[in-house]
Design an enzyme around this catalytic site. Sequence first.
Site, PDB file in Angstrom:
ATOM      1  N   THR A   1       0.831  -1.207   0.000  1.00  0.00           N
ATOM      2  CA  THR A   1       0.000   0.000   0.000  1.00  0.00           C
ATOM      3  C   THR A   1       0.864   1.255   0.000  1.00  0.00           C
ATOM      4  OG1 THR A   1      -1.783  -1.128   1.175  1.00  0.00           O
ATOM      5  CG2 THR A   1      -1.765   1.274   1.282  1.00  0.00           C
TER       6      THR A   1
ATOM      7  N   HIS B   1       1.987   1.980  -3.453  1.00  0.00           N
ATOM      8  CA  HIS B   1       0.951   2.677  -4.228  1.00  0.00           C
ATOM      9  C   HIS B   1       0.963   4.174  -3.906  1.00  0.00           C
ATOM     10  CE1 HIS B   1      -0.992  -0.783  -6.061  1.00  0.00           C
ATOM     11  NE2 HIS B   1      -0.998  -1.400  -4.888  1.00  0.00           N
TER      12      HIS B   1
ATOM     13  N   HIS C   1       1.602   1.939   8.163  1.00  0.00           N
ATOM     14  CA  HIS C   1       0.671   1.252   9.066  1.00  0.00           C
ATOM     15  C   HIS C   1       1.212  -0.075   9.595  1.00  0.00           C
ATOM     16  CE1 HIS C   1      -0.256  -0.092   4.935  1.00  0.00           C
ATOM     17  NE2 HIS C   1      -0.462  -1.267   5.503  1.00  0.00           N
TER      18      HIS C   1
ATOM     19  N   CYS D   1     -15.881   1.504  13.717  1.00  0.00           N
ATOM     20  CA  CYS D   1     -16.813   2.471  14.312  1.00  0.00           C
ATOM     21  C   CYS D   1     -17.371   2.019  15.654  1.00  0.00           C
ATOM     22  CB  CYS D   1     -17.950   2.761  13.333  1.00  0.00           C
ATOM     23  SG  CYS D   1     -19.161   1.418  13.119  1.00  0.00           S
TER      24      CYS D   1
ATOM     25  N   CYS E   1     -21.872  -0.157  14.044  1.00  0.00           N
ATOM     26  CA  CYS E   1     -22.607  -0.825  12.966  1.00  0.00           C
ATOM     27  C   CYS E   1     -22.969  -2.246  13.399  1.00  0.00           C
ATOM     28  CB  CYS E   1     -21.792  -0.839  11.677  1.00  0.00           C
ATOM     29  SG  CYS E   1     -20.339  -1.907  11.721  1.00  0.00           S
TER      30      CYS E   1
ATOM     31  N   CYS F   1     -16.481  -4.216   9.616  1.00  0.00           N
ATOM     32  CA  CYS F   1     -17.063  -2.883   9.818  1.00  0.00           C
ATOM     33  C   CYS F   1     -17.190  -2.153   8.487  1.00  0.00           C
ATOM     34  CB  CYS F   1     -16.183  -2.080  10.775  1.00  0.00           C
ATOM     35  SG  CYS F   1     -16.717  -0.359  11.003  1.00  0.00           S
TER      36      CYS F   1
ATOM     37  N   ILE G   1       3.102 -11.405   1.469  1.00  0.00           N
ATOM     38  CA  ILE G   1       1.952 -12.033   2.127  1.00  0.00           C
ATOM     39  C   ILE G   1       1.762 -13.456   1.624  1.00  0.00           C
ATOM     40  CG2 ILE G   1      -0.548 -11.912   2.465  1.00  0.00           C
ATOM     41  CD1 ILE G   1      -0.307  -8.865   2.379  1.00  0.00           C
TER      42      ILE G   1
ATOM     43  N   ILE H   1     -11.352 -11.697   1.479  1.00  0.00           N
ATOM     44  CA  ILE H   1     -10.612 -11.431   2.715  1.00  0.00           C
ATOM     45  C   ILE H   1     -10.191  -9.973   2.750  1.00  0.00           C
ATOM     46  CG2 ILE H   1      -8.589 -11.992   4.115  1.00  0.00           C
ATOM     47  CD1 ILE H   1     -10.476 -14.322   3.889  1.00  0.00           C
ATOM     48  N   TYR H   2     -10.445  -9.313   3.865  1.00  0.00           N
ATOM     49  CA  TYR H   2     -10.001  -7.936   4.060  1.00  0.00           C
ATOM     50  C   TYR H   2      -9.480  -7.800   5.482  1.00  0.00           C
ATOM     51  CZ  TYR H   2     -10.166  -2.821   4.378  1.00  0.00           C
ATOM     52  OH  TYR H   2      -9.845  -1.496   4.558  1.00  0.00           O
TER      53      TYR H   2
END
Length: 342
Positions: free
Chosen positions: A40, A43, A63, A93, A96, A107, A175, A286-287
């Site tokens: 990331t 990018h 991160h 959050c 939710c 989320c 990964i 998958i996230y």
Amino acid sequence: MKALAKLERGPGLTLTRVKRPEVGHNDVLIKIRRTAICGTDIHIWKWDDWAQKTIPVPMHVGHEYVGEIVEMGQEVRGFAIGDRVSGEGHITCGFCRNCRAGRRHLCRNTVGVGVNREGAFAEYLAIPAFNAFKIPPEISDDLASIFDPFGNATHTALSFNLVGEDVLITGAGPIGIMAVAIAKHVGARNVVITDINDYRLELARKMGATRAVNVARESLRDVMADLHMTEGFDVGLEMSGVPSAFTSLLEAMNHGGKVALLGIPPAQTAIDWNQVIFKGLEIKGIYGREMFETWYKMVAMLQSGLDLSPIITHRFAADDYEQGFAAMLSGESGKVILDWTA
């Protein structure tokens, strides 16, 4: 404080001075020791279409990190000054339906550290205490700094039972390579990984791949025959985001196979749906990482002998960040660590 930031809407990052973050009632302030460079971040460095649409400017990014708690908000419980922590980069959050049901990784209002708000490429990071995760003393700073991508690999690989199964991984980025080690550690039989990058495939071999296949030169079908696989792969892990890799994965799956998708293909990617329907495949997106089951599993696997050390190939002082990004951009690296104490 010193921080690595996107100051202008264009390629590159700048080492600059920014205000030390304020600490809210439920926050912890972390003095950063190590960070790792993520895809990331590449990018963001390149300032591609995704970054242009996503990243606020100016903002310091990053991160993947480990550090030490040096300040806590008055409502924080369960932590102490001096605790060594990494942290979940997805701030949720809490309100939710999925958050209230304990499925915070789903989320719908996630805010990303170093993507939507100030990140960890800095001397200090403030995050909600809920997101902090204590690191046991036997786990090194370098390994702790890659818990974010290690968590992606863990969440993806352990989505399905792997014991005794034949596993195909498409995409030998860091990964995907870590997923090789995880799959072998938990008892998979054959773990085959495909890519066209020989450097990364060699890393995958060091991490325990049964076969690391350069599909530009070698047929996956021939590899399956060499391994006496007559019915296809039981589990597929798509880590590349490359449409042709996803196509080859679907073709190689056994009937009733299970597929986890972490790679992000182009939005309008076409596949042969007959491969999915008539084989009865199960496909799961998958996230991120499950909060915090994935984190507990990461620690447990490291404590029970999982060796991820080969995936860390480069280390630089934070001031030498340009060398770190050059290593990542070369394609001949695993994880690249930046040391903020040097």
